[in-house]
Design an enzyme around this catalytic site. Structure first.
Site, mmCIF file in Angstrom:
data_model
loop_
_atom_site.group_PDB
_atom_site.id
_atom_site.type_symbol
_atom_site.label_atom_id
_atom_site.label_comp_id
_atom_site.label_asym_id
_atom_site.label_seq_id
_atom_site.Cartn_x
_atom_site.Cartn_y
_atom_site.Cartn_z
ATOM 1 C CG ASP A 170 36.529 40.008 41.398
ATOM 2 O OD1 ASP A 170 36.095 39.125 42.154
ATOM 3 O OD2 ASP A 170 36.143 41.192 41.427
ATOM 4 C CD GLU B 219 33.884 35.794 41.263
ATOM 5 O OE1 GLU B 219 33.655 35.414 42.425
ATOM 6 O OE2 GLU B 219 34.245 36.966 41.000
#
Length: 692
Positions: free
Chosen positions: A341, A377
């Protein structure tokens, strides 16, 4: 009691007792707190007298798994110089393998006094132990039997992003005790569904222990998605029915037995402790100045994540914690990879993002972690935060340009035929460098963060009123289209158009070079009523509604998945650049207008160009031993009904249409002539057959 050792860090049971080791560079004293069998009454407070460098340690004989513990750390409370030590606050072990209980939002969990005129510069003397979770000693040994990682090749991978509770809360055929738990996620009904879809890799939203934000609790909501980590080694307790880490291990073993990999969505960019006004639960009280990136005046936190704080990955012991955590999940819990993330945080050095920085170099050389799937990401909120395409091998990356390009093309935006071409070729202009594979692009149209596929064709704008923030939260630009009516409708024509557009977008995802990803529920037309930010909706709005599954759409997705598996030219690891192949001189990719001729630059840039075909073969750089004569022709039409000219083919061969999104029930083997009608707003797929 005895001195123990400074390694491994954490609480380690050796069969005769437990070794405790914890890092704190700036602490003056560290105390180990032990609790009774129920975990709530403190029965001992033991100073750690041994310190090797910045690791404090002790060994306690006779202590066994199940023992609850925490730390109290003494040192300066001096926020303006980066220190927030407060021994009145019980702290979680950053290396805790199991966590019991959850945060009860009482003022005592704050290191400062709520309401004081000096704010976070004040010092709170209340004991927080009654309101915070406990670390628990575990024995992580598990009977794995013949378990082995499926080791799915990148070219064969189909990722399925799912939430443990969202997937299982209403899944048919599960027992009550399975719903919302790891054992339900790996139950036979769920595994059967995933196998029918052809899923090779399940990517789970965060399952490392996390907390519910106070503002969500106050609004009678919960941290549903789980992006507020508080323990990087412990499975989230709410997903365990019997409070044992064996439940997670059993889930992984079952997935592997079904031939499915498990990837974890991990949040190493920040913690759930928030900004300078947040609670003192673990890292802040252990060594605030080491664990977090601070501003120049050191009272405040650098906030490259939008959550209030950013972990200091450049600190060697914080980097070590992350690496130890990753290895633990691979070696002890047997997971097959990670989706990072806001990953740019992890690659940001003093001078900005560096693809050869410390964390990325550490991953690349690690003999355990370099062999698992790694997904970035590739952005955060910090300076230079958008880094799509800049990650080193073997990273794959979430490709938001694919997402947005596909949405805009099928919405009918002018001038997006060129963007569609880039999507279909795996964004070679972005990813084809440094020996990277054509599977580097994660081709997603939807993910947990945003509208579902069905909502993309049912709502003009987001509908986040249920979140209690006056519809201000969530992304404003969804590139969605309600097809004439907002929300549910009984209009048959509108529903038919919506169904076809869903098929078109799904087909684009499965037919493009790269690695396809499917959001759980999209295969059955799941809706969130237009809410594109269900992070706090641990309820039917955020869960997959299996009771109203679109069985026709499910059958179509199963067919798409099979089509991709059966045509290896759709699953290449080498990029296509319209160059001639050494084997036969034919270009590996040839673009065609509906008339059959090659498009000019003017055609690509013409906003009136709404249809384009592409003829695909194995890449011109594919070695002879893996090259093939396979060919496939794809036609994408977002204009009116047209007639197209199919590419020339050799004598005794002819084209057959194997997919038509305008008529999903059409026979799989529909033989066609040289000229073929293609319906408005549709995708068609053709392959060659031998007529001899």
């Amino acid at each position: 009691m005895s001195a123990g050792r400074p390694f491994p860090i954490g609480a380690t049971f050796d069969g005769e007792g437990v070794n405790f080791a914890v890092f704190s560079e700036h602490a003056e004293q560290v105390e180990l707190c032990l609790f009774d069998r129920d975990g709530w009454i403190e029965i001992a407070r033991i100073p750690l007298m041994e310190r090797d460098g910045d690791v404090w340690h002790i060994y306690i004989a006779g202590l066994t798994p199940g023992a609850s513990y925490g730390y109290r750390v003494h040192g300066p409370y001096d926020p303006e110089n980066g220190h927030r030590f407060n021994p009145n606050k019980l702290l979680l072990d950053p290396y805790a393998k199991r966590i019991n209980g959850e945060v009860a939002w009482n003022d005592a969990v704050m290191g400062y006094t709520i309401g004081a005129k000096t704010g976070d510069l004040s010092f709170d003397r209340r004991d927080s132990a009654a309101y915070v979770p406990r670390s628990v000693v575990v024995d992580p040994s598990f009977e794995w039997g013949k378990d082995a990682p499926p080791e799915i090749s990148a070219s064969d991978t189909l990722i399925y992003e799912a939430h443990i509770k969202g997937m299982t809360a209403e899944f048919p055929g599960l027992r009550h005790t399975q719903r919302g738990h790891f054992l339900g996620m790996s139950s036979e009904p769920v595994l059967e569904h995933l196998n029918k879809l052809g899923v090779t890799t399940v990517q789970l939203l965060p399952v490392q222990a996390f907390i519910d934000d106070k503002f969500l609790v106050d609004a009678n909501l919960r941290n549903y998605w789980g992006y507020q980590s508080i323990g990087f080694f412990a499975p989230e307790p709410r997903y365990m029915d019997q409070a044992g880490i064996w439940e997670f291990q059993t889930m992984v073993r079952r997935f592997h037995a079904a031939g499915i990999e498990v990837i974890l969505d991990v949040v190493y960019n920040h913690s759930g402790e928030g900004n300078h006004m947040g609670p003192t639960l673990s890292f802040r009280g252990l060594d605030n100045k080491s664990y977090y990136r601070l501003t120049d005046d050191q009272r405040y936190y650098i906030n490259d994540t939008g959550t209030g704080n950013t972990l200091n990955v450049r600190h060697p012991m914080v980097l070590r914690m992350i690496m130890d955590s990753l290895r633990y999940w691979v070696e002890v819990m047997h997971v097959d990879g990670f989706r990072f993330d806001l990953a740019t945080v992890l690659g940001r050095e003093i001078d900005g993002f560096n693809r050869n920085g410390g964390f990325l170099d550490a991953l690349g050389q690690d003999p355990v972690l370099s062999r698992v799937k790694l997904i970035a990401e590739p952005w955060d909120l910090g300076p230079g935060g958008y880094q799509l395409g800049n990650w080193p091998h073997p990273f794959m990356e979430y490709n938001d340009k694919f997402r947005d390009g596909v949405r805009k093309f099928w919405r009918g935006d002018d001038g997006y035929i060129g963007r569609l071409g880039g999507c279909l070729t795996g964004a070679a202009d972005t990813f084809d460098h440094s020996g990277r594979a054509a599977t580097s692009s994660i081709n997603f149209i939807t993910c947990h963060d945003g509208m579902t596929l069905r909502d993309l064709v049912s709502y003009e704008k987001k509908n986040n009123h249920a979140n209690g923030e006056d519809n201000r939260d969530g992304k404003d630009d969804n590139y969605s289209d309600n097809m004439g009516v907002d929300g549910p409708t009984d209009d048959g024509a509108v529903n038919a158009a919506r169904a076809q557009r869903q098929r078109n977008m799904l087909a684009t995802g499965f037919l493009s070079q790269g690695t396809p990803m499917l959001l759980a529920g999209d295969e059955i037309g799941n809706t969130q009523n237009g809410n594109n930010n269900t992070f706090g909706q641990d309820n039917p709005l955020g869960w997959v509604n299996w009771g109203s599954a679109d069985q026709d759409l499910l059958a179509f997705v199963e067919r798409l998945s099979a089509l991709r598996r059966n045509n290896k030219v759709l699953r290449q690891t080498r990029f296509l650049h319209s160059r001639p192949r050494s084997a036969d001189g034919k270009p590996d990719m040839f673009w065609r207008l509906p008339s059959g001729v090659a498009p000019t630059r003017k055609d690509w840039e013409d906003p009136k160009t709404k249809a384009m075909g592409v003829e695909l073969r194995t890449s011109s750089t594919t070695p002879h031993y893996s090259a093939s004569d396979d060919v496939i022709f794809l036609m994408f039409n977002n204009g009116d009904d047209i007639e197209i000219a199919l590419p020339p083919c050799a004598p005794d061969t002819s084209w057959e249409r194997i997919l038509n999104t305008a008529d999903p029930d059409e026979d799989d083997n529909c033989v066609v002539g040289d000229m073929v009608p293609v319906a408005a707003a549709s995708v068609c797929v053709f392959t060659l057959i031998d007529n001899t």
